[in-house]
Enzyme design. Structure first.
Site, PDB file in Angstrom:
ATOM      1  N   HIS A   1       0.807  -1.215   0.000  1.00  0.00           N
ATOM      2  CA  HIS A   1       0.000   0.000   0.000  1.00  0.00           C
ATOM      3  C   HIS A   1       0.838   1.262   0.000  1.00  0.00           C
ATOM      4  O   HIS A   1       0.349   2.325  -0.406  1.00  0.00           O
ATOM      5  CB  HIS A   1      -0.941  -0.001   1.211  1.00  0.00           C
ATOM      6  CG  HIS A   1      -2.121  -0.903   1.057  1.00  0.00           C
ATOM      7  ND1 HIS A   1      -2.079  -2.238   1.376  1.00  0.00           N
ATOM      8  CD2 HIS A   1      -3.376  -0.661   0.611  1.00  0.00           C
ATOM      9  CE1 HIS A   1      -3.261  -2.791   1.131  1.00  0.00           C
ATOM     10  NE2 HIS A   1      -4.065  -1.856   0.664  1.00  0.00           N
ATOM     11  N   GLY A   2       2.071   1.201   0.465  1.00  0.00           N
ATOM     12  CA  GLY A   2       2.879   2.403   0.470  1.00  0.00           C
ATOM     13  C   GLY A   2       4.265   2.163   1.020  1.00  0.00           C
ATOM     14  O   GLY A   2       4.483   1.270   1.850  1.00  0.00           O
TER      15      GLY A   2
END
Length: 464
Positions: free
Chosen positions: A321-322
């Site tokens: 996600h990041g």
């Protein structure tokens, strides 16, 4: 290009659909592939070349898996090289700077260069789709290889190119070769798209405004009610943002003759965190389960090995996600919760509906704060305020809370209602009634009005 933009709604989509519907069926993959590159190129003109290059290389690699003279050792070597190729691009663009800064910080004197590259939109999504196709080819799942145009269209199809869902090739293989279009499919697709647009523009964007307002006050200046109000606002924002996008993608797919898989199943009505993740971002969870968790051994090799497999999967889920420590922490948080539930607590919660629902309502917003706040010191300050440990004297107190509730109270009620299965059940039963069509048309034009006013309109998952 955003689905929730005037340019897409009134320029790209009408022109594309007219061409797509008028050309003979045998040319529709070509039109869809070309249109998808134009769609992507509006926002990422240079990274179109990266997408095309990736398609060319991976299609060439996939052909090698259909050559019977290749032995298992050679096939395995080809697969490893292919995975290194695909994940190296993802690593350089998404994780290089994070890794370099972390190493430089930990090892004084180390000077790994920071590249400061712009993250290509959707690279996490289309990389996972490509890898799923290669792994399925390696496993001998397909009797017939895709043509280059079918593979290229599958990877770049604009409804799900930049924010999913993550589609497996087997789900659209037959539709790539032949798909039937009809006025009814077009109508139902437009309705579904409009519902998603409404969720995004009328619910997610408005909740995003409240979340931004609360965060502007400062994470350390919030009372307990203000901190929880912000957590609930962000929880609704990210849900209706991503679910709205997924519905728009599914609606567009239907308009084009495709059946795109469902990505959400009302996760906020869950009774445990395990159930929540069976309902949230279904295609991502499926990908990690099928292509990582099960190959690692799943739950077949004892409790300790199961826990280790979960740790690997959820750490990588967080980092997918990041590229930041808060995302790794977010993934590990779910690993801890799921491991605890696997001891038997999860089944106990799912049998006790009221307790289970309260548990999810309290736990999930806390996990979203770990997800949303990238600065660790700010995150710690926010979480402390959620449990009443305040480090500041000036706090956003009850006067502001009452003002926020007066302004956003009705919106919260709508968000709670549309988080349940009830509205979609009503829609499915009455979707062809004239009054439902009237409501959908009203939702469309109200959404357009909000877009024309230039209000807050990000897509949260674009940065992943």
């Amino acid at each position: 290009m955003l689905f929730s933009s005037v340019g897409f709604l009134f320029r790209f989509l009408p022109v594309f659909m007219v061409i797509y519907l008028l050309v003979p069926e045998k040319y529709r993959n070509l039109i869809l592939f070309s249109g998808s590159l134009i769609f992507y190129g509006v926002g990422e003109p240079y990274y179109v070349l990266l997408l095309v290059f990736s398609i060319l290389v991976n299609y060439g690699i996939s052909l090698l898996f259909f050559r019977p003279e290749k032995g298992q050792a050679v096939r395995r070597s080809i697969l490893i090289l292919a995975l290194l190729f695909d994940f190296s691009f993802l690593f350089v663009f998404k994780y290089w700077d994070f890794a370099a800064q972390s190493i430089n910080s930990l090892m004084k004197g180390t000077k790994i260069p920071v590249l400061s590259l712009v993250l290509p939109l959707g690279i996490s999504f289309y990389t996972f789709q490509i890898v799923s196709y290669l792994l399925d080819c390696y496993r001998g799942k397909f009797e017939e290889k895709a043509t280059f145009l079918e593979f290229a269209t599958y990877v770049s199809m604009f409804p799900q190119l930049i924010a999913g869902p993550i589609v497996k090739y087997e789900e659209v293989a037959e539709q790539m070769k032949q798909r039937r279009l009809s006025a009814k499919k077009l109508e139902n697709g437009m309705k579904l798209f409009t519902i998603g647009l409404g969720y995004k523009v009328l619910l997610a964007n408005q909740m995003g405004t409240l979340w931004n307002t609360i965060m502007t006050a400062g994470a350390g200046n919030l009372s307990v009610p203000a901190a929880w109000l912000g957590a609930f606002a962000y929880s609704f924002q990210i849900y209706f943002d991503f679910w709205g996008y997924s519905l728009m993608a599914k609606g567009l797919g239907k308009m084009l003759g495709f059946k795109i898989p469902r990505n959400f199943n009302h996760p906020y009505v869950s009774k445990s965190v395990s159930e929540f993740w069976r309902r949230w971002h279904i295609t991502l969870g499926r990908w990690f389960k099928e292509y990582l968790y099960i190959p690692l051994g799943g739950n077949r090799k004892g409790f300790v090995r199961t826990v280790l497999n979960l740790l690997v999967v959820w750490t990588l889920t967080g980092l997918w996600h990041g590229a930041n420590w808060n995302f790794a922490l977010w993934g590990i948080t779910f690993f801890v919760l799921l491991s605890i539930e696997k001891s038997g607590i999860g089944k106990w919660l799912e049998k006790r509906k009221i307790i289970g629902h309260i548990y999810v309502i309290l736990v999930i917003p806390v996990t979203w704060m770990v997800f949303a706040i990238e600065d660790i010191s700010t995150l710690v300050s926010y979480l402390r305020n959620m449990i009443g440990i305040h480090s500041a004297t000036a706090m956003v107190g009850m006067e502001q809370i009452f003002r926020y509730l007066k302004e956003y109270g009705v919106l919260f009620i709508f968000c709670i209602l549309f988080s349940t299965p009830f509205p979609m059940r009503v829609y499915q039963e009455y979707k062809d009634k004239w009054y439902v069509v009237f409501v959908i048309v009203a939702v469309f034009w109200f959404s357009v009005y909000e877009l024309m006013m230039g209000n807050n309109n990000p897509f949260l998952y674009f940065r992943f």
